[in-house]
Design an enzyme around this catalytic site. Sequence first.
Site, PDB file in Angstrom:
ATOM      1  N   GLU A 152      -2.900   1.648  -6.036  1.00  0.00           N
ATOM      2  CA  GLU A 152      -3.536   0.824  -4.639  1.00  0.00           C
ATOM      3  C   GLU A 152      -4.091  -0.517  -5.253  1.00  0.00           C
ATOM      4  OE1 GLU A 152      -2.417   1.711  -2.177  1.00  0.00           O
ATOM      5  OE2 GLU A 152      -2.842   3.954  -1.614  1.00  0.00           O
ATOM      6  N   ASN A 197       0.336  -2.760   1.414  1.00  0.00           N
ATOM      7  CA  ASN A 197      -0.900  -3.628   0.787  1.00  0.00           C
ATOM      8  C   ASN A 197      -0.427  -3.765  -0.650  1.00  0.00           C
ATOM      9  OD1 ASN A 197      -0.583  -1.086  -0.472  1.00  0.00           O
ATOM     10  ND2 ASN A 197      -2.763  -0.498  -0.178  1.00  0.00           N
ATOM     11  N   HIS A 247       0.983  -1.841  -2.895  1.00  0.00           N
ATOM     12  CA  HIS A 247       1.094  -0.797  -4.014  1.00  0.00           C
ATOM     13  C   HIS A 247       2.322  -0.541  -4.500  1.00  0.00           C
ATOM     14  CE1 HIS A 247       1.276   2.607  -0.742  1.00  0.00           C
ATOM     15  NE2 HIS A 247       2.236   2.646  -1.184  1.00  0.00           N
ATOM     16  N   ASP A 302       5.268   9.760  -8.289  1.00  0.00           N
ATOM     17  CA  ASP A 302       4.032  10.174  -7.891  1.00  0.00           C
ATOM     18  C   ASP A 302       4.229  11.379  -7.042  1.00  0.00           C
ATOM     19  OD1 ASP A 302       5.502   9.133  -5.680  1.00  0.00           O
ATOM     20  OD2 ASP A 302       3.851   7.323  -5.528  1.00  0.00           O
TER      21      ASP A 302
HETATM   22  P1  PGA Z   1       7.841   3.575   2.343  1.00  0.00           P
HETATM   23  O1  PGA Z   1       6.797   3.444   1.401  1.00  0.00           O
HETATM   24  O2  PGA Z   1       9.287   3.454   1.774  1.00  0.00           O
HETATM   25  O3  PGA Z   1       7.530   4.783   3.276  1.00  0.00           O
HETATM   26  O4  PGA Z   1       7.784   2.191   3.205  1.00  0.00           O
HETATM   27  C1  PGA Z   1       6.975   2.522   0.305  1.00  0.00           C
HETATM   28  C2  PGA Z   1       5.724   2.685  -0.500  1.00  0.00           C
HETATM   29  O5  PGA Z   1       4.628   3.023   0.201  1.00  0.00           O
HETATM   30  O6  PGA Z   1       5.750   2.503  -1.716  1.00  0.00           O
END
Ligand code: PGA
Length: 251
Positions: A143, A136, A138, A67
Amino acid sequence: MRIIEVKDYQQMSNRAAEFIIEKVVQNPSIKLGLATGGTPIGTYKSLIEDHKMNGTSYQKVTTFNLDEYMGLSGDNKNSYRYFMNNQLFNYIDMNKAKTNIPSGIAADFQEECNRYEDLIAKHGGIDLQILGIGGNGHIGFNEPGTSFGSKTHIVKLAPSTIQANARFFNRIDEVPTKAITMGIATIMKSKEILLLVSGEKKKEALFRLLNGEINESFPASVLKNHPCVTIIADKAAIADLKIHYSAKVPM
Ligand code: PGA
């Protein structure tokens, strides 16, 4: 899915790097799917150390990141292009022309989504996709509520994601509110998936992934439909939550 339990973030990073290196050595032209965020930073550090010590080569490797924020150019220090260059690509013998990330400043974002999806397909798909997981659920920036059939698309980030990512910015109102992300169907087409989970903040998400139902309100749950997923999780993420998943492999 199989789950490998490790002691802490460092062990997760080392184990993940070993996993990736083994695949790169087996297939020097591998198509790797890469992730950003806090979780893979240690893994990338281990890959760099290994490259320096053992000379593992990435010259023929092609990468596709999950992304990119909309509105940020590659030289903005909060863009994922900048992150990848500075956390990994600049320190290994990667051919930058073979590193792919959606453009955050495309003239036509829908066209950019289509281009990216086609590009992955033209390369024969991703061999190994590295994933983190949001609190959450994702994956990428998909999302809760995202269709399991989604291809690369434009997303409006959830407030909890903006909040979680604000730590990388000076102020929360600098966090872009939209992004381009590989879709869930795009991710699921990868031949193999490596999911990294570290820290107490992720324990509810990991529990729900392992024990909950498969549905679009928790995007990561789709991974249970994939034939080849390995999870490397540390003790803080597994914590005292009883994991019922039968294929747990302790290290
Ligand atoms: P993080 O994010 O590695 O910064 O915890 C993971 C994500 O949001 O997919």
